[in-house]
Write a protein that holds these residues in place. Structure first.
Motif, PDB file in Angstrom:
ATOM      1  N   THR A   1       1.200   0.535  -0.936  1.00  0.00           N
ATOM      2  CA  THR A   1       0.332  -0.263  -0.060  1.00  0.00           C
ATOM      3  C   THR A   1      -0.286  -1.450  -0.780  1.00  0.00           C
ATOM      4  N   ASP A   2      -0.547  -1.321  -2.073  1.00  0.00           N
ATOM      5  CA  ASP A   2      -1.229  -2.392  -2.798  1.00  0.00           C
ATOM      6  C   ASP A   2      -0.280  -3.408  -3.407  1.00  0.00           C
ATOM      7  N   ASP A   3       1.006  -3.222  -3.187  1.00  0.00           N
ATOM      8  CA  ASP A   3       2.022  -4.135  -3.715  1.00  0.00           C
ATOM      9  C   ASP A   3       2.736  -4.779  -2.521  1.00  0.00           C
ATOM     10  N   PRO A   4       2.461  -6.056  -2.248  1.00  0.00           N
ATOM     11  CA  PRO A   4       3.059  -6.685  -1.064  1.00  0.00           C
ATOM     12  C   PRO A   4       4.581  -6.702  -1.089  1.00  0.00           C
ATOM     13  N   VAL A   5       5.175  -6.794  -2.275  1.00  0.00           N
ATOM     14  CA  VAL A   5       6.634  -6.804  -2.364  1.00  0.00           C
ATOM     15  C   VAL A   5       7.197  -5.456  -1.924  1.00  0.00           C
ATOM     16  N   ARG A   6       6.604  -4.375  -2.426  1.00  0.00           N
ATOM     17  CA  ARG A   6       7.078  -3.040  -2.067  1.00  0.00           C
ATOM     18  C   ARG A   6       6.844  -2.749  -0.584  1.00  0.00           C
ATOM     19  N   LEU A   7       5.650  -3.063  -0.099  1.00  0.00           N
ATOM     20  CA  LEU A   7       5.338  -2.728   1.294  1.00  0.00           C
ATOM     21  C   LEU A   7       6.209  -3.536   2.257  1.00  0.00           C
ATOM     22  N   LYS A   8       6.440  -4.801   1.950  1.00  0.00           N
ATOM     23  CA  LYS A   8       7.303  -5.620   2.809  1.00  0.00           C
ATOM     24  C   LYS A   8       8.750  -5.119   2.775  1.00  0.00           C
TER      25      LYS A   8
ATOM     26  N   ARG B   1      -2.029  -5.882   7.915  1.00  0.00           N
ATOM     27  CA  ARG B   1      -2.672  -7.111   8.402  1.00  0.00           C
ATOM     28  C   ARG B   1      -2.786  -8.148   7.288  1.00  0.00           C
ATOM     29  N   GLU B   2      -3.207  -7.702   6.109  1.00  0.00           N
ATOM     30  CA  GLU B   2      -3.412  -8.622   4.988  1.00  0.00           C
ATOM     31  C   GLU B   2      -2.120  -9.335   4.599  1.00  0.00           C
ATOM     32  N   TYR B   3      -1.008  -8.601   4.600  1.00  0.00           N
ATOM     33  CA  TYR B   3       0.272  -9.183   4.183  1.00  0.00           C
ATOM     34  C   TYR B   3       1.050  -9.781   5.355  1.00  0.00           C
ATOM     35  N   ASN B   4       0.454  -9.708   6.567  1.00  0.00           N
ATOM     36  CA  ASN B   4       1.077 -10.287   7.759  1.00  0.00           C
ATOM     37  C   ASN B   4       2.486  -9.712   7.976  1.00  0.00           C
ATOM     38  N   ILE B   5       2.599  -8.397   7.948  1.00  0.00           N
ATOM     39  CA  ILE B   5       3.881  -7.709   8.106  1.00  0.00           C
ATOM     40  C   ILE B   5       4.170  -7.498   9.587  1.00  0.00           C
ATOM     41  N   ASP B   6       5.387  -7.828   9.993  1.00  0.00           N
ATOM     42  CA  ASP B   6       5.808  -7.672  11.384  1.00  0.00           C
ATOM     43  C   ASP B   6       6.161  -6.202  11.660  1.00  0.00           C
TER      44      ASP B   6
ATOM     45  N   SER C   1      16.301  16.028  -0.446  1.00  0.00           N
ATOM     46  CA  SER C   1      15.577  14.761  -0.405  1.00  0.00           C
ATOM     47  C   SER C   1      16.344  13.709  -1.175  1.00  0.00           C
ATOM     48  N   ALA C   2      16.132  12.453  -0.816  1.00  0.00           N
ATOM     49  CA  ALA C   2      16.727  11.328  -1.541  1.00  0.00           C
ATOM     50  C   ALA C   2      15.602  10.434  -2.045  1.00  0.00           C
ATOM     51  N   LEU C   3      15.606  10.155  -3.334  1.00  0.00           N
ATOM     52  CA  LEU C   3      14.561   9.351  -3.972  1.00  0.00           C
ATOM     53  C   LEU C   3      15.026   7.900  -3.991  1.00  0.00           C
ATOM     54  N   VAL C   4      14.328   7.018  -3.253  1.00  0.00           N
ATOM     55  CA  VAL C   4      14.836   5.647  -3.068  1.00  0.00           C
ATOM     56  C   VAL C   4      13.871   4.559  -3.495  1.00  0.00           C
ATOM     57  N   GLY C   5      12.611   4.903  -3.802  1.00  0.00           N
ATOM     58  CA  GLY C   5      11.645   3.873  -4.152  1.00  0.00           C
ATOM     59  C   GLY C   5      11.301   3.014  -2.948  1.00  0.00           C
ATOM     60  N   ALA C   6      11.096   1.711  -3.212  1.00  0.00           N
ATOM     61  CA  ALA C   6      10.740   0.779  -2.138  1.00  0.00           C
ATOM     62  C   ALA C   6      11.833  -0.261  -1.965  1.00  0.00           C
TER      63      ALA C   6
END
Length: 359
Positions: free
Chosen positions: A212-219, A247-252, A313-318
């Protein structure tokens, strides 16, 4: 007899779920007194009150109302408040769950007063020292007197760290969340916020700070979800922090069904009826397994290695491409006859080891 009075410290959503079956079990024993302390780490109705109400967890005798603030500030304020409570209550043992700031504060407060500490979910390791939860796990384990492990892997972790030289008792109790699933599955109910009868959908949760705190990962995560939303329904109960970051990162999120946080009974229904779980939650990884659902893990490492090693489970990161590949190409294990985390009797094992009392 052993321990007669236990102070149980909880503060966050996963701890309420873990505490529910054990507190219910203890309440049925005349020989044991339990005092529940809520630190307030999760303090709003959607993340706290609903769990005590619907799971019928005994009301906390104390609520420190310590929510928000940095890790150091939060842990310090909890430590101060818990010390006052322990001086007043004089327990034989303090019981803590998992890996939150409430866990570490409870263990530290007890140990500095020479009160025994029992850690439920001990020995788990992600081996990522950038995670606050990893610090909390390691430090709590090191000062605990009773280390209750979900399986053999956490025991091996503790042995590598030298637990044989500590004055601690290591017990494989199984996973207390399995006790919760078995106890509360029959109460599953569909969320009122959304009509999903007969629909195929993916259940998604995203809340860890690393995402959540990393805009690249969350996007990247939401980019994959948006791609998937063109093919299937995506249902995402939104953690308050995640909603703020969207909201902060303006994600659609126009094509993704965002709903408010849900209680445990609603979450069990969503788990039982979904096609796949996509999450960065540790608890949901196991619950997906208990309900026979494949799980895509939005993290770079996990404590629940048995599930990844055996393709549940599959470990995929962001990584968007990795998320989509796992959803549409990965061959998940469909044989859920394995029994990694016990038989759902963790409560009886924990109480017997602590108190000597058998129901």
């Amino acid at each position: 007899m052993g321990i007669k009075k236990i102070v149980t410290i909880v503060g966050a959503r996963p701890q309420f779920i873990k505490a529910a079956p054990l507190s219910k079990y203890i309440a049925e024993l005349e020989e044991i007194e339990e005092v529940i302390v809520h630190t307030g780490q999760h303090y709003d109705a959607e993340m706290s009150d609903v769990f005590f109400r619907e799971m019928k967890i005994p009301a906390p005798r104390y609520n420190l109302a310590i929510g928000g603030g940095g890790h150091g500030e939060m842990t310090g304020r909890m430590l101060e408040g818990l010390e006052r409570i322990l001086i007043k209550e004089k327990p034989d043992c303090v019981l803590v769950y998992g890996d939150t700031n409430s866990t570490l504060a409870g263990a530290l407060a007890a140990k500095k007063m020479n009160v025994k500490v029992a850690h439920v979910e001990a020995g788990l390791r992600s081996h990522n020292m950038k995670m606050p939860e990893e610090i909390n796990r390691i430090l709590t384990d090191r000062i605990s007197d009773f280390l209750f492990c979900t399986s053999a892997k956490p025991v091996a972790n503790l042995e590598r760290e030298g637990v044989q030289y500590w004055k601690a008792k290591v017990v494989v109790s199984g996973d207390i969340m399995k006790d919760a699933v078995m106890l509360y599955e029959q109460h599953a109910v569909a969320p009122q916020q959304v009509l999903l009868a007969g629909e195929r959908y993916c259940l998604v949760t995203v809340h860890r700070a690393e995402n959540t705190d990393d805009p690249v990962r969350l996007k990247a995560i939401f980019g994959a979800l948006k791609n998937m939303a063109g093919k299937e329904k995506i249902v995402l109960p939104v953690h308050p922090r995640t909603r703020d970051k969207i909201r902060e990162y303006n994600i659609d999120t126009a094509e993704i069904l965002l709903i408010d946080p849900v209680g445990y009974f609603n979450m069990v229904w969503l788990l039982k009826n979904c096609q796949v779980v996509i999450t960065d939650s540790g608890g949901l990884q196991k619950e997906a397994y208990y309900f026979g659902r494949p799980c895509i893990i939005l993290r770079d490492e996990t404590e629940w290695k048995e599930l990844v090693d055996n393709d549940f489970s599959a470990l995929v990161g962001a990584n968007s491409a990795a998320i989509l590949d796992a959803r549409y190409n990965f061959r998940f294990n469909t044989d859920y006859s394995s029994n990694f985390y016990g038989d759902g009797n963790a409560c009886s094992i924990i109480v017997r080891e602590l108190t000597g009392v058998k129901k």
